[in-house]
Design a protein around this motif. Sequence first.
Motif, short mmCIF file in Angstrom:
data_model
loop_
_atom_site.label_atom_id
_atom_site.label_comp_id
_atom_site.label_asym_id
_atom_site.label_seq_id
_atom_site.Cartn_x
_atom_site.Cartn_y
_atom_site.Cartn_z
N GLN A 1 2.53 -12.06 -4.16
CA GLN A 1 1.61 -11.90 -3.13
C GLN A 1 1.29 -10.65 -2.46
N PRO A 2 2.43 -9.78 -2.04
CA PRO A 2 2.11 -8.49 -1.47
C PRO A 2 1.07 -7.69 -2.30
N TRP A 3 1.12 -7.66 -3.45
CA TRP A 3 0.13 -6.81 -4.44
C TRP A 3 -1.25 -7.62 -4.29
N LEU A 4 -1.33 -8.65 -4.26
CA LEU A 4 -2.89 -9.35 -4.23
C LEU A 4 -3.43 -9.23 -3.00
N MET A 5 -2.48 -9.07 -2.01
CA MET A 5 -3.08 -8.91 -0.54
C MET A 5 -3.73 -7.70 -0.50
N TRP A 6 -3.63 -6.75 -1.37
CA TRP A 6 -4.20 -5.19 -1.14
C TRP A 6 -5.78 -5.64 -1.55
N TRP A 7 -6.06 -6.71 -2.24
CA TRP A 7 -7.52 -6.89 -2.48
C TRP A 7 -8.36 -7.31 -1.02
N SER A 8 -7.57 -7.64 -0.05
CA SER A 8 -8.17 -7.93 1.37
C SER A 8 -8.83 -6.66 1.59
#
Length: 156
Positions: free
Chosen positions: A92-99
């Motif tokens: 989740q922390p890595w995927l949140m960078w897409w935001s």
Amino acid sequence: MSPPPSLEGELPYASARVHSRHGLRLDETAWRRIESSRYLGQYLEAARSSPLAVWVVNIDLTREPHTIERTLRREWRAYVRLLTSWHPREWQPWLMWWSWLPLLPLIARLARSAPIPPWMLADPVCGPIAVGSPEERAAALESTPLAPMAPAVRTT
């Protein structure tokens, strides 16, 4: 009796949800109808009658373009949060960078010494860090989730 385990946060669950969303993409006819729009109202009408409706439901036709862009960036961040929540917690922390992707052009603008336009100063994310020189802007970035972007603002 204990409650059933939650599927949320599991890769198979995330994969199924993402594939389901992908299945909602527009067909050729819907794209043609949207592309043939001559003005914003017509475009929004076409988009609201398609799977894109979730993206434009909060867009007010009377708003200025920069407000519409802020709305779309906010919707994108909410969408990424939702998709991220379906994935394993360690991802989740890595995927949140897409935001943050829609903010990259704004952050690049912070690196220039040119004055920041009023519409950018009104942005709830970039506005507070957009004052001063590029060096001061980079320093302000350091206290935000966008801190890793500060060197790019400093070196441009």
